[in-house]
Design a protein around this motif. Structure first.
Motif, PDB file in Angstrom:
ATOM      1  N   ALA A  40      20.526  -0.746  43.740  1.00  0.00           N
ATOM      2  CA  ALA A  40      20.617  -0.243  45.116  1.00  0.00           C
ATOM      3  C   ALA A  40      20.385   1.270  45.157  1.00  0.00           C
ATOM      4  CB  ALA A  40      21.982  -0.596  45.715  1.00  0.00           C
ATOM      5  N   ARG A  41      20.731   1.950  44.079  1.00  0.00           N
ATOM      6  CA  ARG A  41      20.502   3.401  44.038  1.00  0.00           C
ATOM      7  C   ARG A  41      19.088   3.738  43.589  1.00  0.00           C
ATOM      8  NH1 ARG A  41      25.811   6.615  42.171  1.00  0.00           N
ATOM      9  NH2 ARG A  41      27.354   5.142  42.921  1.00  0.00           N
ATOM     10  N   GLY A  42      18.271   2.702  43.377  1.00  0.00           N
ATOM     11  CA  GLY A  42      16.859   2.932  43.082  1.00  0.00           C
ATOM     12  C   GLY A  42      16.524   3.087  41.611  1.00  0.00           C
ATOM     13  N   HIS A  43      17.473   2.809  40.698  1.00  0.00           N
ATOM     14  CA  HIS A  43      17.152   2.925  39.271  1.00  0.00           C
ATOM     15  C   HIS A  43      16.327   1.716  38.832  1.00  0.00           C
ATOM     16  CE1 HIS A  43      19.677   6.382  38.823  1.00  0.00           C
ATOM     17  NE2 HIS A  43      20.716   5.730  39.333  1.00  0.00           N
ATOM     18  N   PRO A  44      15.207   1.926  38.136  1.00  0.00           N
ATOM     19  CA  PRO A  44      14.385   0.798  37.684  1.00  0.00           C
ATOM     20  C   PRO A  44      15.212  -0.126  36.777  1.00  0.00           C
ATOM     21  CG  PRO A  44      13.325   2.913  37.183  1.00  0.00           C
ATOM     22  CD  PRO A  44      14.691   3.224  37.702  1.00  0.00           C
ATOM     23  N   PRO A  45      14.864  -1.418  36.771  1.00  0.00           N
ATOM     24  CA  PRO A  45      15.689  -2.389  36.027  1.00  0.00           C
ATOM     25  C   PRO A  45      15.904  -2.015  34.565  1.00  0.00           C
ATOM     26  CG  PRO A  45      14.061  -3.515  37.367  1.00  0.00           C
ATOM     27  CD  PRO A  45      13.787  -2.057  37.518  1.00  0.00           C
ATOM     28  N   HIS A  46      14.863  -1.508  33.853  1.00  0.00           N
ATOM     29  CA  HIS A  46      15.073  -1.245  32.417  1.00  0.00           C
ATOM     30  C   HIS A  46      16.003  -0.047  32.197  1.00  0.00           C
ATOM     31  CE1 HIS A  46      11.925   1.799  32.973  1.00  0.00           C
ATOM     32  NE2 HIS A  46      12.223   2.271  31.776  1.00  0.00           N
ATOM     33  N   VAL A  47      15.971   0.913  33.146  1.00  0.00           N
ATOM     34  CA  VAL A  47      16.890   2.061  33.023  1.00  0.00           C
ATOM     35  C   VAL A  47      18.311   1.606  33.359  1.00  0.00           C
ATOM     36  CG1 VAL A  47      17.434   4.375  33.877  1.00  0.00           C
ATOM     37  CG2 VAL A  47      15.039   3.676  33.622  1.00  0.00           C
ATOM     38  N   ALA A  48      18.409   0.792  34.408  1.00  0.00           N
ATOM     39  CA  ALA A  48      19.734   0.291  34.804  1.00  0.00           C
ATOM     40  C   ALA A  48      20.344  -0.518  33.650  1.00  0.00           C
ATOM     41  CB  ALA A  48      19.604  -0.581  36.060  1.00  0.00           C
ATOM     42  N   ALA A  49      19.524  -1.381  33.038  1.00  0.00           N
ATOM     43  CA  ALA A  49      20.046  -2.223  31.949  1.00  0.00           C
ATOM     44  C   ALA A  49      20.497  -1.350  30.776  1.00  0.00           C
ATOM     45  CB  ALA A  49      18.963  -3.205  31.489  1.00  0.00           C
ATOM     46  N   ALA A  50      19.691  -0.354  30.420  1.00  0.00           N
ATOM     47  CA  ALA A  50      20.051   0.515  29.293  1.00  0.00           C
ATOM     48  C   ALA A  50      21.332   1.299  29.609  1.00  0.00           C
ATOM     49  CB  ALA A  50      18.899   1.485  28.998  1.00  0.00           C
ATOM     50  N   ALA A  51      21.462   1.761  30.858  1.00  0.00           N
ATOM     51  CA  ALA A  51      22.652   2.539  31.243  1.00  0.00           C
ATOM     52  C   ALA A  51      23.905   1.668  31.180  1.00  0.00           C
ATOM     53  CB  ALA A  51      22.466   3.113  32.640  1.00  0.00           C
ATOM     54  N   LEU A  52      23.766   0.427  31.638  1.00  0.00           N
ATOM     55  CA  LEU A  52      24.939  -0.461  31.623  1.00  0.00           C
ATOM     56  C   LEU A  52      25.340  -0.795  30.195  1.00  0.00           C
ATOM     57  CD1 LEU A  52      23.921  -2.706  34.633  1.00  0.00           C
ATOM     58  CD2 LEU A  52      25.954  -1.235  34.504  1.00  0.00           C
TER      59      LEU A  52
END
Ligand SMILES: C[S@@+](CC[C@H](N)C(=O)[O-])C[C@H]1O[C@@H](n2cnc3c(N)ncnc32)[C@H](O)[C@@H]1O
Length: 395
Positions: A40-52
């Motif tokens: 929802a904050r606009g982070h691309p899926p691969h960045v979001a996955a790595a951050a999580l």
């Protein structure tokens, strides 16, 4: 570049930083909701996955690395295999105290826990790891912790490192294969032959090994150390050449304390004596280092049996190296006699400890069929080769 390497690189950008902050804020135990919040904050899926993933690993790493964990990067395997911060710091301080040790090669640096501790102790570190992502993580950690001027990380095979110019070499081989722990040194990576030959190339060698390492593998002039943290024996280390100070050492660390050390020859048998008022149960590091006789001297205690690591003494001496119990009763073992003694005391809950007994505590607990308000601790052991049950209370 692999997905993991790309994910890590992405997290080291300004956008990655923002994703990590968002992941930390969204981390409430519901991974799907957290992923949705990042998208929802606009982070691309691969960045979001790595951050999580990193946020989860950082939370898991807090026990090993305290406040550093929130700034470091990890791989799942790298975190599992990493030396706890407190253990690494102790080893590094000891190494740095040897005059002449300034430059060290860390041949299997993993995510860098030992390399970081060496650098913080003032050493200059050349760290290598054969796995590219792991080496990338170690380099990131050195930089994030402000140690990049003291740690150089390379992705390389340990065997390719030229040791000329180093004052000491450290190696903590991989003791896992296919995600499972490996106990046989023959399955270590790099190989046992490579590790065992290091002291002939550079005498000031330290090897970190599994706590179950066979005593037959300890070179005659090396020091073998076992380290426990909060009661768990976490590693053995062989200190070679000028770094070997005593034949055997047990290092006992509790929580964040600075630790206590017991040293000795590791080949004494210890005197056997009659059962007295206090029972000592030596800690795992002391037992594995074969230093029970040295501990007995300190506690003015004797063995209950020549082959079993329980000690007995007249008065309780406070020690970090053993747990002490008051001995309430000494019963030659029989189920009937033990049941009667426990029922007489109104015992319904029993803690069973054992050394040198083949009895299975769970099965014995069932067979005792206890029912009462009181609690007791029973120690199953042998005294001069005969089976006994001791009723004890913790001191
Ligand atoms: C137990 S971990 C090291 C942990 C490190 N001491 C720490 O505390 O973070 C072992 C590492 O050795 C690496 N490794 C295995 N075989 C290697 C080799 N032949 N050369 C270099 N690294 C190797 C693995 O990739 C793994 O990261």
């Amino acid at each position: 570049m692999s997905d993991a390497a790309e994910g890590l690189a992405a997290l080291r950008t300004a956008e990655g930083e923002a994703a990590l902050t968002a992941a930390r804020e969204a981390a409430n135990g519901d991974p799907l909701a957290a992923a949705a919040a990042l998208r929802a904050r606009g982070h691309p899926p691969h960045v979001a996955a790595a951050a999580l993933t990193q946020t989860d690993l950082r939370a898991r790493a807090a026990g090993k690395f305290g406040d550093d964990a929130g700034r470091m990067f990890f791989t799942r395997d790298g975190l599992q295999q990493a030396t706890r911060g407190v253990v690494a710091a102790r080893r590094a301080a000891r190494l740095a105290a040897f005059s002449g040790v300034r430059r060290i090669a860390d041949l299997c640096c993993g995510i860098g826990a030992d390399a970081i501790a060496f650098a913080r102790a003032g050493l200059t570190v050349h760290a290598v790891d054969a796995d590219p992502v792991t080496a990338q993580v170690a380099a990131a950690n050195a930089e994030l912790l402000g140690l990049a001027d003291r740690i150089v990380v390379a992705c390389a095979d340990a065997a390719s490192v030229e040791l000329a110019g180093f004052d000491a070499v450290f190696c903590d081989p991989a003791r896992r294969s296919g995600g499972r722990r490996v106990f046989d040194p023959g399955a270590y990576s790099p190989s046992w032959d490579f590790l065992a030959a290091l002291p002939s190339r550079l005498p000031s060698t330290v090897l970190k090994l599994g706590p179950g390492i066979d005593h037959a593998l300890i070179p005659s002039l090396a020091e073998a150390e076992w380290v426990s943290v909060s009661g768990d024996v976490v590693e053995a280390a062989f200190w070679h050449g000028p770094l070997a100070e005593v034949p055997r050492r047990a290092t006992v660390i509790r929580g964040a304390d600075s630790g206590a050390e017991l040293t000795g020859s590791g080949d004494r048998l210890g005197d056997v004596g009659p059962v007295r008022d206090v029972l000592y149960d030596p800690g795992g590091a002391v037992v594995r280092a074969h230093l029970v006789a040295e501990l007995a001297d300190r506690l003015d205690a004797t063995l209950l049996d020549p082959t079993i690591a329980y000690l007995t003494g007249d008065t309780a001496v406070t020690t970090p190296f053993a747990r002490a119990y008051r001995i309430e009763d000494v019963l030659p073992f029989s189920l009937k006699r033990l049941r009667a003694a426990l029922r007489e005391r109104g015992v319904g809950r029993v803690t069973i400890k054992k050394r040198g007994s083949a009895l299975v505590p769970e099965q014995l607990r069932r067979e005792l069929r206890l029912d009462g308000p009181a609690e007791a601790t029973v120690v199953l052991t042998r005294i001069r080769s005969r089976p006994y049950a001791l009723l004890v209370s913790p001191l």
